[in-house]
Each structure stands twice: as structure tokens, then as C-alpha cells.
Design an enzyme around this catalytic site. Structure first.
Site, mmCIF file in Angstrom:
data_model
loop_
_atom_site.group_PDB
_atom_site.id
_atom_site.type_symbol
_atom_site.label_atom_id
_atom_site.label_comp_id
_atom_site.label_asym_id
_atom_site.label_seq_id
_atom_site.Cartn_x
_atom_site.Cartn_y
_atom_site.Cartn_z
ATOM 1 N N CYS A 2 0.855 -1.182 0.000
ATOM 2 C CA CYS A 2 0.000 0.000 0.000
ATOM 3 C C CYS A 2 0.893 1.235 0.000
ATOM 4 O O CYS A 2 2.089 1.156 0.244
ATOM 5 C CB CYS A 2 -0.864 0.024 1.242
ATOM 6 S SG CYS A 2 -1.729 -1.518 1.526
ATOM 7 N N ARG A 27 1.736 1.627 -6.029
ATOM 8 C CA ARG A 27 1.970 0.735 -4.888
ATOM 9 C C ARG A 27 0.738 -0.083 -4.517
ATOM 10 O O ARG A 27 0.820 -1.037 -3.753
ATOM 11 C CB ARG A 27 2.369 1.559 -3.670
ATOM 12 C CG ARG A 27 3.706 2.213 -3.784
ATOM 13 C CD ARG A 27 4.769 1.153 -3.845
ATOM 14 N NE ARG A 27 6.080 1.697 -3.722
ATOM 15 C CZ ARG A 27 7.029 1.147 -2.977
ATOM 16 N NH1 ARG A 27 6.786 0.082 -2.274
ATOM 17 N NH2 ARG A 27 8.216 1.676 -2.963
ATOM 18 N N TRP A 74 -3.722 -1.901 -1.284
ATOM 19 C CA TRP A 74 -3.673 -3.184 -1.992
ATOM 20 C C TRP A 74 -4.168 -4.191 -0.961
ATOM 21 O O TRP A 74 -3.475 -4.462 0.026
ATOM 22 C CB TRP A 74 -2.242 -3.489 -2.429
ATOM 23 C CG TRP A 74 -2.094 -4.708 -3.274
ATOM 24 C CD1 TRP A 74 -2.162 -4.788 -4.637
ATOM 25 C CD2 TRP A 74 -1.821 -6.042 -2.821
ATOM 26 N NE1 TRP A 74 -1.962 -6.075 -5.048
ATOM 27 C CE2 TRP A 74 -1.753 -6.874 -3.960
ATOM 28 C CE3 TRP A 74 -1.656 -6.629 -1.566
ATOM 29 C CZ2 TRP A 74 -1.504 -8.240 -3.885
ATOM 30 C CZ3 TRP A 74 -1.409 -7.994 -1.484
ATOM 31 C CH2 TRP A 74 -1.329 -8.791 -2.641
ATOM 32 N N ASN A 100 0.305 -0.187 6.283
ATOM 33 C CA ASN A 100 0.795 -1.048 5.214
ATOM 34 C C ASN A 100 1.438 -2.249 5.892
ATOM 35 O O ASN A 100 2.262 -2.079 6.783
ATOM 36 C CB ASN A 100 1.839 -0.258 4.401
ATOM 37 C CG ASN A 100 2.463 -1.072 3.287
ATOM 38 O OD1 ASN A 100 1.958 -2.137 2.944
ATOM 39 N ND2 ASN A 100 3.534 -0.550 2.711
ATOM 40 N N GLY A 101 1.045 -3.460 5.499
ATOM 41 C CA GLY A 101 1.627 -4.649 6.124
ATOM 42 C C GLY A 101 0.532 -5.606 6.552
ATOM 43 O O GLY A 101 -0.622 -5.473 6.145
ATOM 44 N N GLU A 484 10.697 -14.356 -18.848
ATOM 45 C CA GLU A 484 10.374 -12.945 -18.624
ATOM 46 C C GLU A 484 9.336 -12.453 -19.641
ATOM 47 O O GLU A 484 8.420 -11.703 -19.288
ATOM 48 C CB GLU A 484 11.673 -12.112 -18.687
ATOM 49 C CG GLU A 484 11.514 -10.616 -18.582
ATOM 50 C CD GLU A 484 10.841 -10.126 -17.297
ATOM 51 O OE1 GLU A 484 10.618 -10.930 -16.380
ATOM 52 O OE2 GLU A 484 10.511 -8.935 -17.259
ATOM 53 N N LYS A 488 5.734 -10.912 -18.574
ATOM 54 C CA LYS A 488 5.298 -9.568 -18.999
ATOM 55 C C LYS A 488 3.909 -9.639 -19.603
ATOM 56 O O LYS A 488 3.041 -8.845 -19.288
ATOM 57 C CB LYS A 488 6.238 -8.985 -20.045
ATOM 58 C CG LYS A 488 7.460 -8.215 -19.704
ATOM 59 C CD LYS A 488 7.468 -7.159 -18.691
ATOM 60 C CE LYS A 488 7.218 -7.584 -17.296
ATOM 61 N NZ LYS A 488 8.320 -7.751 -16.398
ATOM 62 N N GLU A 491 1.136 -10.537 -16.985
ATOM 63 C CA GLU A 491 0.927 -9.464 -15.997
ATOM 64 C C GLU A 491 0.031 -8.348 -16.510
ATOM 65 O O GLU A 491 -0.823 -7.859 -15.804
ATOM 66 C CB GLU A 491 2.271 -8.795 -15.660
ATOM 67 C CG GLU A 491 3.055 -9.448 -14.573
ATOM 68 C CD GLU A 491 4.244 -8.585 -14.175
ATOM 69 O OE1 GLU A 491 5.062 -8.251 -15.051
ATOM 70 O OE2 GLU A 491 4.349 -8.237 -12.994
ATOM 71 N N HIS A 507 8.962 -32.295 -24.353
ATOM 72 C CA HIS A 507 8.693 -33.098 -23.149
ATOM 73 C C HIS A 507 7.330 -32.774 -22.539
ATOM 74 O O HIS A 507 7.083 -33.089 -21.384
ATOM 75 C CB HIS A 507 9.803 -32.881 -22.116
ATOM 76 C CG HIS A 507 11.149 -33.314 -22.602
ATOM 77 N ND1 HIS A 507 11.484 -34.631 -22.806
ATOM 78 C CD2 HIS A 507 12.227 -32.590 -22.983
ATOM 79 C CE1 HIS A 507 12.722 -34.701 -23.270
ATOM 80 N NE2 HIS A 507 13.196 -33.470 -23.398
ATOM 81 N N LYS A 606 3.402 -2.625 -7.209
ATOM 82 C CA LYS A 606 4.788 -2.507 -7.643
ATOM 83 C C LYS A 606 5.754 -3.230 -6.719
ATOM 84 O O LYS A 606 6.693 -3.868 -7.163
ATOM 85 C CB LYS A 606 5.157 -1.019 -7.744
ATOM 86 C CG LYS A 606 6.552 -0.759 -8.271
ATOM 87 C CD LYS A 606 6.719 -1.275 -9.680
ATOM 88 C CE LYS A 606 8.113 -1.126 -10.224
ATOM 89 N NZ LYS A 606 8.333 -1.977 -11.411
HETATM 90 C C1 AGP Z 1 7.709 -7.686 -12.577
HETATM 91 O O1 AGP Z 1 7.121 -7.238 -13.736
HETATM 92 C C2 AGP Z 1 6.843 -7.833 -11.428
HETATM 93 N N1 AGP Z 1 5.884 -6.856 -11.249
HETATM 94 C C3 AGP Z 1 7.365 -8.564 -10.231
HETATM 95 O O2 AGP Z 1 7.538 -9.891 -10.621
HETATM 96 C C4 AGP Z 1 8.667 -8.054 -9.569
HETATM 97 O O3 AGP Z 1 9.748 -8.237 -10.424
HETATM 98 C C5 AGP Z 1 8.890 -8.805 -8.244
HETATM 99 O O4 AGP Z 1 7.823 -8.554 -7.388
HETATM 100 C C6 AGP Z 1 10.196 -8.440 -7.584
HETATM 101 O O5 AGP Z 1 10.263 -7.090 -7.291
HETATM 102 P P1 AGP Z 1 11.624 -6.426 -6.837
HETATM 103 O O6 AGP Z 1 12.560 -6.516 -7.979
HETATM 104 O O7 AGP Z 1 11.257 -5.020 -6.503
HETATM 105 O O8 AGP Z 1 12.108 -7.189 -5.660
#
Ligand code: AGP
Length: 611
Positions: A2, A27, A74, A100-101, A484, A488, A491, A507, A606
Site C-alpha cells: 500500500c 503501490r 492493496w 501497510n503490512g 520474462e 510480462k 501481468e 517433453h 509494484k
Molecule cells: C515484474 O514485472 C513484477 N511486477 C514482479 O515480478 C517483480 O519483479 C517482483 O515482485 C520483484 O520485485 P523487486 O525486484 O522489486 O524485488
């Protein structure tokens, strides 16, 4: 996850808090709220949805006052509705808290408080905190800072908290355990924020709170104490980021801006470090530990998500060039499986934000076992950067888009520089290192050449935007790129996508291939090129539609593939820096065409500061 912002000073708090929340929206973005002290009254506005909805409601009927806290959420406990939105207020409405937490013992505390007659208006763990503070305050006749300190001693879990009270319009309180918080200092005004982006337009001077610390902020000054009430002397740091780095600067989305700024980001990241003509790499942050690092028997790299993918590239790089065994771990698994670490092991963690809870836990586990810990982070002053023994910053400016792009390429670049540094005087000659560093120096220009193909990739996105599934395949250095690329796409477009080493296709995943399955290959003219061509043939034979990213110049792939994206040639070990770019662009364009919120994809945030 958050976002928290707080203000005490001489300006109207509502505008400042709302701008801060807008900056923090990456966030968490399922509800937002603020509480402002107006004379002896506490005014709370909160609602589900984006910060813009809150802005509309506050703009219609302004809230007066120069002290307040704001929150963008969040959800962890309870639906993202109005009731569960923060701030939460005490039963008598005298004080409000944002959090937050996660409060892990919230169920027990909630039961105890209910037995004492407290009623709960939300399903959140946060409301437990509010009533607990209130209960302690009344039972022990304490002021708010003392009550906070007592209440927190009964709490198990993580928190970044900010509190304001109508009974003390000269007090802004904050406390931290496991969730980032910093205090911004300006002339006669102070800010609390979970992230520097909420402060930067007001001040560069910050104090980072550590776990177990609280800040008692008044208009005339502040003090930082331990939660057990011991006074602390804290260093004031200077923020490095510029305002324009947290603006979109004409781009439709932060993600596109961050994709497009990669040539400059990579140049910034290697500046002063890659000394191609001298045949050496200088990593200032590692100078003090380089001897120990050079003696490492084994390197363990722990990370999450995209950073974990760059770690996999790092494994290939360090093993190939420095000949040191490397193991890559999901940070979340590392901590809980009682890992075996030996004296000469080194643990490297990679985290863009430097705040990821699982990665931080891996650092603490490694430190507890007494091994050297290194951090590769982007956010200067972040918790991981501060808790590791040494490290390397990416120096690429803030990454705001939730989907990581420029951080991935910069992390790979740092790992390539690190591999060269470790190889120095051991496994590679100076001439070989110089050759590789020249290749590294040429990367930003080559990245630009790939970015210049954005419009062509956009046309491809039109064709594939309705797909329900995607497969990404690559080998060697480009296997992590396949992972990756798939991450992407899923996500930001919500299309199901999987990445595999290309040879693994036969496989199992080959069973999925039919004419509705687009398959993205990286097919570089390297030692595995012929094998990849065979894999492509296998897909084509089953009517799969192939997109290939290649540096093959002759058009051999044109016969087999629906689309071919050509990238400039580079050394094989640097290829992820180029092959990942078209995959970022493909995901971006597809997601935009599907009408998805690219910068704030559903359910994501994020920085994942909860475990
Ligand atoms: C990447 O697109 C993501 N949103 C997510 O996987 C991110 O890379 C992961 O949460 C790690 O974050 P950090 O690099 O800030 O530790």
C-alpha cells in the site's frame, strides 16, 4: 504494497496528500482515503477505486487542515470496498490510522477487543491496531505516542503506520516494522511516506526509519525513537531522483516511457564502471568486499519475479566467465527450506524496489548464517540496500510501471559487469575482458535499434491481441528471457503465457500446440541455432503460429515464421539485453489494444512488501 503519505506543516494538507497518493498509486490501487485534522475535528474521506475517485470527492467538498494522512490500498484482508479502505478511526473518532503490512495475530487481538466491547466496522487487520491503541491508551492513561509503543509490543506482523489525532493537532506519528517508511524534512513542515516518489517534489532531505522505530513529528521538530521508547540519532539523507523521472513526460504510460528510456538507463548504469579501454570494471559498492567475493566457493542469488529471471541470466554469466558455481533461488523458498550455507558462500539478492519482503527475508536468513550478503537494487536507501553488506545500485531512476522493464535489462547489465569483474585476473585475460567490455559499451545503441521497431511490433500485436495463450521458448541465455517474456504478457494483458527452455517443448508443452497457439522463439545465430530451427519446424508442423526474434540476417526464418523481428548482433552473453526488448513491446502493445490498465494491472502492486 500500500502507499502511505502524511503531512504536518503550514500548507493545506488535502492537495499535498492527494498528489502524494497519485504518485504512490503504483503501490496499490484498489481503494484510497485520507484523514485530515480540521481544528478539533477529524475528517475522514475514503472510498473504493482509484485515487482519482477520491480526488473528485475531495475536490467537490474540500477538507481544511494542515495535518493529515492518506493511503492507497492493496487489499490483504477483506474486499477492496469503502469500509475496508484506510484510514481507520478509533471508536470515539478522535484518531485515524493508515497501515501497510499484515498483522499476523489480528484474529486473537480482535477477539480480545470484541470481548471488551469493541465493535468492528471493517474486515481488516488494520482496524485491530486502532482499537488496540485506543484500549491501551484508555486503560493505562497514556498519550498517543506511548499508547502506540505499548500497543505495538503486543503486535506480531509487519507494519508501516501513520497516525493523526484531533486531540493533538500538533502531532504526526509513524512507526515501522517490515514495511518501508521515510520522513521528509522541509522548513517548518514534515512528510511521512512509504516511498520517496511522494516526497520528492517537496523535499530532498529524508530520514529512513528502520524496523522497530517510530517517529514523533511535531510542527516544530521531530524525534525518532525505538518502539520501546529509546531515543535515536538518525542520519539525514539526500534523495537523488529528479522530478521529471517520476513524470510520464508525454508518454501514454510509464511502462512505455521506461521501455523507451532503456538506452539511457543502460548507459547510466554502466557509466564510470565499464572501462573498456583499460580492460576493467569498477564496481565501487563492492570494493570493500571484493577479496571475499573473489574467494567465494559458491554464489547463491535470491530474488522474486522479474528479478529472479535476471538472476537466472546471472547464473549463466558468472558460471561461464568466472567459473564460480551459482545457484538461483526463489527468495520466498530460500528462507523457509532451512538452506545450507557455508563459510565461503556469498548470497546476492536482486530487487528493483529493495523492499520485497521475501527477498529481504532471504537477506536476513543469510546474515543470520553469517555469510556475506550483496544487494543489486535500484532504489537508493531501500531496506535491502541498507541491510546487505555491500552492493551495486542500478542507477536507472525510478521504475513506476508495475511491470518491470528497464530494471530487468539493468540487472542483467550489472550481472554482466560483475561476471567480468570476477573473471579479472582469474579466468579471462585482460584482452578478453576488454573485448567483452567494448561489446557492453555498444549495447545502448543496439537497444535503440530494437526500440525503433516499435511500430512494426504494434502491427503484430493487432494480429495476436485476441489469443488466449502464448508460449515463449528460448535456450541458454535466452531461456530466462522466455520466462520474462511470458511474465510480462500475463501481468499486463491477462493472457495466459508460459516460458520454457526450447528443448523442453517436446517433453510436454508441445501437446498444447495447435493453430490457436502463438509461439515466440528467440532464435539467435549462436551454438543452438540449428536446434532451435528444429523446434520451430516442430511447431509449424502442428500449425502453431511462430514469431521469431533473431539476429540471423539471411531470411532463413522468413519461410517458417509468421513474423520475424530482427535485432542487431551482439555477443551471445549480452543477447538478453536485446531479445527482451521486443517481448516487452509486444506485451505492451497487446495489453493496450485489449484495453488493459498497463501501468496498474489488476491485483498487482509494484512492490510486494508482504510475505
Ligand atoms: C515484474 O514485472 C513484477 N511486477 C514482479 O515480478 C517483480 O519483479 C517482483 O515482485 C520483484 O520485485 P523487486 O525486484 O522489486 O524485488
Amino acid at each position: 504494497m500500500c502507499g502511505i503519505v502524511g503531512y504536518i506543516g503550514h500548507q493545506q494538507a488535502d492537495d499535498l496528500l492527494l498528489t502524494g497518493l497519485k504518485r504512490l498509486e503504483y503501490r496499490g490501487y484498489d481503494s484510497a482515503g485520507l484523514a485530515i485534522v480540521d481544528g478539533d475535528e477529524l475528517v475522514v474521506r475514503k472510498q473504493s477505486g482509484k485515487v482519482s475517485a477520491l480526488v473528485d470527492s475531495v475536490t467537490n467538498v474540500r477538507v481544511r487542515g494542515t495535518l493529515g494522512v492518506g493511503h492507497t490500498r492493496w487489499a490483504t484482508h477483506g474486499f477492496p470496498n469503502d469500509q475496508n479502505a484506510h484510514p481507520h478511526t478509533s471508536a470515539d473518532g478522535s484518531f485515524a490510522l493508515v497501515h501497510n503490512g499484515i498483522i499476523e495475530n489480528y484474529a486473537t487481538l480482535r477477539k480480545q477487543l470484541q470481548e471488551k466491547g469493541y465493535t468492528f466496522a471493517s474486515e481488516t487487520d488494520t482496524e485491530v491496531l486502532v482499537h488496540l491503541i485506543d484500549d491501551v491508551r484508555k486503560a493505562m492513561n497514556l498519550d498517543l505516542p506511548e499508547a502506540l509503543s505499548h500497543a505495538l509490543s503486543r503486535v506480531v506482523g509487519t507494519y508501516g503506520i501513520a497516525i493523526v489525532s484531533a486531540e493533538d493537532p500538533d502531532l504526526l506519528l509513524a512507526a515501522r516494522n517490515g514495511s518501508p517508511l521515510l520522513l521528509g524534512i522541509n522548513e517548518n513542515e514534515y512528510f511521512i511516506a512509504s516511498d520517496a516518489s511522494a516526497l520528492i517534489e517537496h523535499t530532498r532531505q529524508v530520514v529512513y526509519l528502520n524496523d522497530g522505530e517510530m517517529a514523533v513529528v511535531r510542527r516544530g521538530g521531530y524525534e525518532v525513537r525505538t518502539i520501546g521508547n529509546e531515543p535515536l540519532q538518525k542520519e539525514v539523507h539526500q534523495l537523488e531522483w529528479e522530478m521529471e523521472q517520476i513524470e510520464k513526460q508525454g508518454f501514454e504510460h510509464f511502462m512505455l516511457k521506461e521501455i523507451m528510456e532503456q538506452p539511457k538507463a543502460l548507459e547510466d548504469c554502466m557509466r564510470g564502471r565499464v572501462r573498456a579501454s583499460e580492460g576493467r570494471v569498477v564496481l565501487g559498492g563492492l570494493l570493500d568486499v571484493m577479496d571475499q567475493l573473489q574467494r567465494a566457493d559458491r554464489i547463491i542469488i535470491a530474488a522474486c519475479g522479474t528479478s529472479w529471471h535476471s538472476a537466472l541470466v546471472g547464473e549463466y554469466l558468472i558460471e561461464e566467465f568466472a567459473r564460480v558455481p551459482v545457484e538461483v533461488e526463489y527468495a520466498s523458498e530460500f528462507r523457509y527450506r532451512n538452506p545450507i550455507l557455508r563459510e565461503n558462500d556469498v548470497v546476492i539478492v536482486i530487487s528493483q524496489s529493495g523492499e520485497t519482503a521475501d527477498t529481504l527475508a532471504a537477506v536476513r536468513e543469510a546474515k543470520q548464517q553469517g555469510v556475506l550478503t550483496l544487494g543489486i537494487c535500484n532504489v537508493v536507501g531501500s531496506t535491502i540496500a541498507r541491510e546487505t553488506d555491500a552492493g551495486v545500485y542500478l542507477h536507472i531512476g525510478p521504475e513506476i510501471g508495475v511491470a518491470s522493464t528497464k530494471a530487468f535489462t539493468a540487472q542483467v547489465l550489472v550481472l554482466a559487469m560483475l561476471a567480468m569483474r570476477l573473471a579479472e585476473g582469474r579466468t579471462l585475460s585482460q584482452a578478453e575482458i576488454a573485448h567483452n567490455l567494448h561489446a557492453i559499451s555498444a549495447i545502448p545503441e543496439k537497444v535503440q535499434a530494437v526500440l525503433d521497431q516499435s511500430e512494426t511490433i504494434k502491427q503484430m500485436a493487432k494480429v495476436y491481441r485476441y489469443a488466449s495463450n502464448f508460449l515463449y521458448l528460448g535456450r541458454g541465455y535466452n531461456f530466462p528471457v522466455a520466462l520474462e517474456g511470458a511474465l510480462k504478457l500475463k501481468e499486463i494483458s491477462y493472457i495466459h503465457a508460459e516460458g520454457y527452455p526450447a528443448a523442453e517443448m517436446k517433453h510436454g508443452p508441445i501437446a498444447l500446440i495447435d493453430r490457436f497457439m502463438p509461439v515466440v522463439f528467440t532464435a539467435l545465430k549462436d551454438r543452438t541455432y540449428d536446434k532451435i530451427i528444429s523446434n520451430i519446424e516442430e511447431v509449424v508442423a502442428r500449425e502453431g503460429s511462430v514469431i521469431a526474434v533473431t539476429d540471423e540476417p539471411n531470411g532463413e526464418l522468413d519461410r517458417l515464421c509468421e513474423y520475424v523481428i530482427r535485432i542487431p548482433r551482439t555477443e551471445e552473453f549480452l543477447s538478453p539485453l536485446l531479445t527482451s526488448i521486443p517481448l516487452q513491446l509486444l506485451s505492451y502493445h497487446i495489453a493496450v489494444m485489449r484495453g488493459c490498465n498497463v501501468d496498474q494491472p489488476r491485483n498487482l502492486a509494484k512492490s510486494v512488501t508482504v510475505e
